[in-house]
Design a protein around this motif. Structure first.
Motif, PDB file in Angstrom:
ATOM      1  N   ALA A 206      -1.112 -15.625   1.084  1.00  0.00           N
ATOM      2  CA  ALA A 206      -0.083 -15.179   2.021  1.00  0.00           C
ATOM      3  C   ALA A 206      -0.626 -14.278   3.119  1.00  0.00           C
ATOM      4  O   ALA A 206       0.130 -13.790   3.955  1.00  0.00           O
ATOM      5  N   GLY A 207      -1.940 -14.013   3.134  1.00  0.00           N
ATOM      6  CA  GLY A 207      -2.502 -13.174   4.186  1.00  0.00           C
ATOM      7  C   GLY A 207      -2.685 -11.733   3.772  1.00  0.00           C
ATOM      8  O   GLY A 207      -2.108 -11.265   2.781  1.00  0.00           O
ATOM      9  N   GLY A 208      -3.497 -11.013   4.557  1.00  0.00           N
ATOM     10  CA  GLY A 208      -3.920  -9.662   4.199  1.00  0.00           C
ATOM     11  C   GLY A 208      -2.806  -8.647   4.122  1.00  0.00           C
ATOM     12  O   GLY A 208      -2.713  -7.887   3.161  1.00  0.00           O
ATOM     13  N   GLY A 209      -1.929  -8.595   5.144  1.00  0.00           N
ATOM     14  CA  GLY A 209      -0.878  -7.591   5.155  1.00  0.00           C
ATOM     15  C   GLY A 209       0.058  -7.731   3.975  1.00  0.00           C
ATOM     16  O   GLY A 209       0.422  -6.748   3.322  1.00  0.00           O
ATOM     17  N   LEU A 420     -12.436   2.957  -5.992  1.00  0.00           N
ATOM     18  CA  LEU A 420     -12.402   2.729  -4.547  1.00  0.00           C
ATOM     19  C   LEU A 420     -11.231   1.834  -4.148  1.00  0.00           C
ATOM     20  O   LEU A 420     -10.577   2.062  -3.117  1.00  0.00           O
ATOM     21  N   LEU A 421     -10.955   0.815  -4.974  1.00  0.00           N
ATOM     22  CA  LEU A 421      -9.802  -0.043  -4.704  1.00  0.00           C
ATOM     23  C   LEU A 421      -8.506   0.759  -4.752  1.00  0.00           C
ATOM     24  O   LEU A 421      -7.619   0.589  -3.908  1.00  0.00           O
ATOM     25  N   LEU A 422      -8.406   1.653  -5.722  1.00  0.00           N
ATOM     26  CA  LEU A 422      -7.194   2.458  -5.852  1.00  0.00           C
ATOM     27  C   LEU A 422      -7.083   3.490  -4.738  1.00  0.00           C
ATOM     28  O   LEU A 422      -5.980   3.790  -4.271  1.00  0.00           O
ATOM     29  N   ILE A 423      -8.215   4.037  -4.309  1.00  0.00           N
ATOM     30  CA  ILE A 423      -8.190   4.974  -3.176  1.00  0.00           C
ATOM     31  C   ILE A 423      -7.730   4.257  -1.915  1.00  0.00           C
ATOM     32  O   ILE A 423      -6.946   4.789  -1.118  1.00  0.00           O
ATOM     33  N   TRP A 424      -8.224   3.026  -1.740  1.00  0.00           N
ATOM     34  CA  TRP A 424      -7.779   2.225  -0.598  1.00  0.00           C
ATOM     35  C   TRP A 424      -6.275   1.991  -0.656  1.00  0.00           C
ATOM     36  O   TRP A 424      -5.556   2.152   0.342  1.00  0.00           O
ATOM     37  N   LEU A 425      -5.776   1.635  -1.850  1.00  0.00           N
ATOM     38  CA  LEU A 425      -4.339   1.429  -2.011  1.00  0.00           C
ATOM     39  C   LEU A 425      -3.568   2.729  -1.803  1.00  0.00           C
ATOM     40  O   LEU A 425      -2.462   2.724  -1.265  1.00  0.00           O
ATOM     41  N   LEU A 426      -4.163   3.855  -2.209  1.00  0.00           N
ATOM     42  CA  LEU A 426      -3.523   5.150  -2.004  1.00  0.00           C
ATOM     43  C   LEU A 426      -3.353   5.441  -0.518  1.00  0.00           C
ATOM     44  O   LEU A 426      -2.279   5.850  -0.067  1.00  0.00           O
ATOM     45  N   VAL A 427      -4.402   5.202   0.241  1.00  0.00           N
ATOM     46  CA  VAL A 427      -4.337   5.428   1.688  1.00  0.00           C
ATOM     47  C   VAL A 427      -3.306   4.495   2.328  1.00  0.00           C
ATOM     48  O   VAL A 427      -2.494   4.914   3.164  1.00  0.00           O
ATOM     49  N   GLU A 428      -3.341   3.214   1.927  1.00  0.00           N
ATOM     50  CA  GLU A 428      -2.379   2.258   2.455  1.00  0.00           C
ATOM     51  C   GLU A 428      -0.955   2.663   2.089  1.00  0.00           C
ATOM     52  O   GLU A 428      -0.025   2.539   2.893  1.00  0.00           O
ATOM     53  N   SER A 429      -0.797   3.142   0.856  1.00  0.00           N
ATOM     54  CA  SER A 429       0.525   3.560   0.402  1.00  0.00           C
ATOM     55  C   SER A 429       1.048   4.736   1.214  1.00  0.00           C
ATOM     56  O   SER A 429       2.226   4.773   1.586  1.00  0.00           O
ATOM     57  N   ILE A 430       0.168   5.700   1.507  1.00  0.00           N
ATOM     58  CA  ILE A 430       0.587   6.850   2.322  1.00  0.00           C
ATOM     59  C   ILE A 430       1.053   6.381   3.692  1.00  0.00           C
ATOM     60  O   ILE A 430       2.072   6.845   4.216  1.00  0.00           O
ATOM     61  N   ASP A 432       2.274   3.407   4.469  1.00  0.00           N
ATOM     62  CA  ASP A 432       3.548   2.693   4.342  1.00  0.00           C
ATOM     63  C   ASP A 432       4.702   3.650   4.087  1.00  0.00           C
ATOM     64  O   ASP A 432       5.790   3.504   4.657  1.00  0.00           O
ATOM     65  N   LEU A 433       4.483   4.619   3.218  1.00  0.00           N
ATOM     66  CA  LEU A 433       5.566   5.529   2.838  1.00  0.00           C
ATOM     67  C   LEU A 433       5.899   6.527   3.941  1.00  0.00           C
ATOM     68  O   LEU A 433       6.950   7.175   3.892  1.00  0.00           O
ATOM     69  N   ALA A 434       5.021   6.659   4.919  1.00  0.00           N
ATOM     70  CA  ALA A 434       5.321   7.554   6.040  1.00  0.00           C
ATOM     71  C   ALA A 434       6.488   7.027   6.871  1.00  0.00           C
ATOM     72  O   ALA A 434       7.175   7.795   7.544  1.00  0.00           O
ATOM     73  N   ASP A 435       6.714   5.715   6.819  1.00  0.00           N
ATOM     74  CA  ASP A 435       7.804   5.101   7.573  1.00  0.00           C
ATOM     75  C   ASP A 435       9.090   5.193   6.762  1.00  0.00           C
ATOM     76  O   ASP A 435       9.184   4.604   5.684  1.00  0.00           O
ATOM     77  N   PRO A 436      10.103   5.921   7.246  1.00  0.00           N
ATOM     78  CA  PRO A 436      11.360   6.050   6.490  1.00  0.00           C
ATOM     79  C   PRO A 436      12.007   4.711   6.176  1.00  0.00           C
ATOM     80  O   PRO A 436      12.730   4.583   5.190  1.00  0.00           O
ATOM     81  N   ALA A 437      11.733   3.698   7.006  1.00  0.00           N
ATOM     82  CA  ALA A 437      12.336   2.384   6.780  1.00  0.00           C
ATOM     83  C   ALA A 437      11.867   1.755   5.474  1.00  0.00           C
ATOM     84  O   ALA A 437      12.528   0.856   4.936  1.00  0.00           O
ATOM     85  N   GLY A 449       9.065   9.262   5.364  1.00  0.00           N
ATOM     86  CA  GLY A 449       9.895   8.737   4.298  1.00  0.00           C
ATOM     87  C   GLY A 449       9.999   9.701   3.124  1.00  0.00           C
ATOM     88  O   GLY A 449       9.037  10.408   2.800  1.00  0.00           O
ATOM     89  N   PRO A 450      11.143   9.740   2.427  1.00  0.00           N
ATOM     90  CA  PRO A 450      11.321  10.620   1.265  1.00  0.00           C
ATOM     91  C   PRO A 450      10.260  10.445   0.172  1.00  0.00           C
ATOM     92  O   PRO A 450       9.830  11.448  -0.414  1.00  0.00           O
ATOM     93  N   PRO A 451       9.808   9.215  -0.152  1.00  0.00           N
ATOM     94  CA  PRO A 451       8.793   9.107  -1.209  1.00  0.00           C
ATOM     95  C   PRO A 451       7.515   9.876  -0.903  1.00  0.00           C
ATOM     96  O   PRO A 451       6.917  10.479  -1.798  1.00  0.00           O
ATOM     97  N   LEU A 452       7.086   9.866   0.363  1.00  0.00           N
ATOM     98  CA  LEU A 452       5.877  10.595   0.733  1.00  0.00           C
ATOM     99  C   LEU A 452       6.105  12.094   0.610  1.00  0.00           C
ATOM    100  O   LEU A 452       5.226  12.833   0.146  1.00  0.00           O
TER     101      LEU A 452
END
Length: 505
Positions: A206-209, A420-430, A432-437, A449-452
């Motif tokens: 389904a692609g990278g994103g 390293l994979l989890l750190i990458w996901l952590l950064v990506e998660s931060i 994503d969660l910065a967007d309130p949407a 966003g509230p989760p962050l």
């Protein structure tokens, strides 16, 4: 003068491999975890959802390897807290322990809530399931009951889990079998009736994103398997059994998730699931009715027992971490108390339950969506302490890595790659969660966003508590880093207290 009475200890040898495996499986709450993410993952990646769950399994297996080797060296119920402290120092170790304890506090109330709701639905008590006061009252009572089970004894807890896991997995298998047969026969919903294909196991289809978003959700459904290792001091053959149980549990979860997801896709297709990606609390009720008709209570009961089982097993690692931290003087000494009668950490267990109940009730007063946002914040804490564990494994065993190719990859390279994979996901998660949407509530707190906000807020509270406790009782911060060889020498010499300084570079 009589000798002072020996302090009670955790009950050694209380559970075996099968019990530890069951507790590891139950802690992940397979049925509830699938219900929580399957719609969202399918919405992101379509038929490649099984591939995403397969890809999510890789960092979990690598981190499970770290847990196995670290537990062989140091059988401490504080797991990440103890290991990171020995390998990387008390400041980082304390934060690792705090993250483990707080994940339990965040999720216990939600798990119990789901257990109550789906239990009422399975009993055809839909009206009570929609009654907020009834659900919240029963949720609090369920947390209290499961806490009492944890205090009464690890053996009793394991026996209860054995029954719950059989009911849960059995119901999932029945549901998956019926869905797959009907799907292959063309009797699925409109747009369903898909024929499973090996291409569904391709996580990049389904692609990278889309893969990134799917992986963030995929990691969540594996979280919890390490509860077996938190019971290491109460397990037979504690040097190897808990670590083996953790590794095997991740493999069993992979097979379960792939099988059930393929069956669901075969019967329902992608559009049906994607359209219901925001119905995490009710999607399995819908799926059960569609597939099993009047027997839908079987799957509803599976989700209920899954959540109830996980409510109990999530209390275990949080309480054992509190015990470990307290006896190393990193937390108030009262948390280190062990019941003379039951030989379990009664004070820390009840403290975890009390904080979890308070969190559940207070956050629900803000809004039900705020509770879901607090669960989303879990991904930050999980990725943080898992990644710390993987790095600590390589650092702690650094002198051993050159002894063999096996050690180099299984103890060093593998856990570090997982981290390293989890750190990458952590950064990506931060990001994503910065967007309130991207939050359940869809509102902005302090511009993000509230989760962050919740995730960072819990981390900062921990930092403040850590600094205050450092000036209250500095004994824990006197501990120095060490290696596995030096630790084993200290144990052999009877020096089993704080980690000692490793003078060699």
């Amino acid at each position: 003068m009589s000798e002072p009475a020996a302090q009670p200890q955790l009950k050694q040898g209380a559970i075996g491999f099968v019990d530890a495996l069951v507790i590891g499986l139950a802690s992940t709450s397979p049925a509830y975890s699938l219900a929580a993410v399957v719609g969202a993952v399918v919405a992101l990646v379509g038929v490649y959802a099984p591939g995403v769950f397969l890809a999510s399994f890789i960092p979990m297996l690598l981190i499970a390897s770290a847990f196995y080797y670290l537990n062989r060296a140091d059988q401490d119920c504080g797991t990440t807290f103890s290991w990171v402290t020995r390998a990387m120092g008390p400041w980082v170790g304390w934060l690792g322990g705090w993250a483990i304890a707080m994940t339990g506090v965040l999720v216990i109330g939600s798990l119990a809530d789901v257990g109550v709701r789906f239990g009422l639905l399975a009993l055809q008590l839909d009206g009570l399931a929609d009654n907020t006061f009834v659900v919240r009252t029963l949720t609090v009572l369920l947390i209290i009951a499961m806490t009492a089970v944890c205090v009464i004894g690890t053996e009793f807890s394991a026996k209860l889990q054995n029954g719950l896991i059989i009911a849960q997995v059995g119901a999932l298998l029945v549901f998956a079998g019926i869905a797959l047969v009907k799907g292959l026969a063309g009797d699925g919903v409109e747009g369903g009736g898909l024929t499973p294909s090996l291409s569904w196991l391709n996580p990049f289809g389904a692609g990278g994103g889309a893969l990134t978003g799917g992986l963030l959700l995929g990691v969540f459904i594996y979280w919890g398997w390490e509860s077996a290792v938190n019971l290491t001091e109460e397990t037979q053959d504690s040097e190897s059994t808990p670590g083996k149980a953790a590794i095997v549990s991740t493999v069993v979860l992979l097979v379960t998730y792939l099988g059930v997801t393929i069956a669901i896709l075969s019967y329902f297709g992608t559009a049906f699931l994607a359209d219901r990606s925001g119905e995490e609390e009710t999607i399995f009720a819908t799926l059960a009715t569609e597939v099993m008709g009047p027997w839908d209570w079987v799957l509803l009961l599976a989700v209920s027992t899954s959540a109830i089982a996980s409510t109990q097993t999530t209390i275990l690692p949080a309480s054992r971490t509190g015990l470990s931290m307290a006896r190393r003087h990193a937390m108030p000494a009262s948390l280190a108390r062990i019941s003379p009668r039951f030989r379990t950490p009664d004070v820390s267990t009840w403290v975890v339950a009390a904080i979890a109940i308070a969190w559940y009730l207070v956050v629900n007063l803000i809004s039900e969506n705020a509770l879901f946002d607090s669960l989303t914040a879990l991904s930050l804490l999980i990725a943080f302490y898992y990644s710390l564990t993987g790095i600590a494994c390589a650092v702690f065993h650094r002198r051993q890595l050159t002894r063999s190719v096996k050690d180099f990859f299984l103890i060093g390279v593998g856990p570090v790659i997982g981290s390293l994979l989890l750190i990458w996901l952590l950064v990506e998660s931060i990001g994503d969660l910065a967007d309130p949407a991207n939050s359940y509530s869809g509102v902005s707190w302090f511009g993000v966003g509230p989760p962050l906000v919740i995730g960072i807020g819990i981390f900062l509270v921990g930092v403040v508590f850590m600094v205050v406790w450092r000036f209250t009782d500095a004994r824990f911060w006197a501990e120095k880093t060490t290696t596995v060889e030096r630790l084993q020498a200290d144990i052999a010499a009877g020096r089993t207290g704080a980690a000692v300084e490793d003078p060699a570079p």
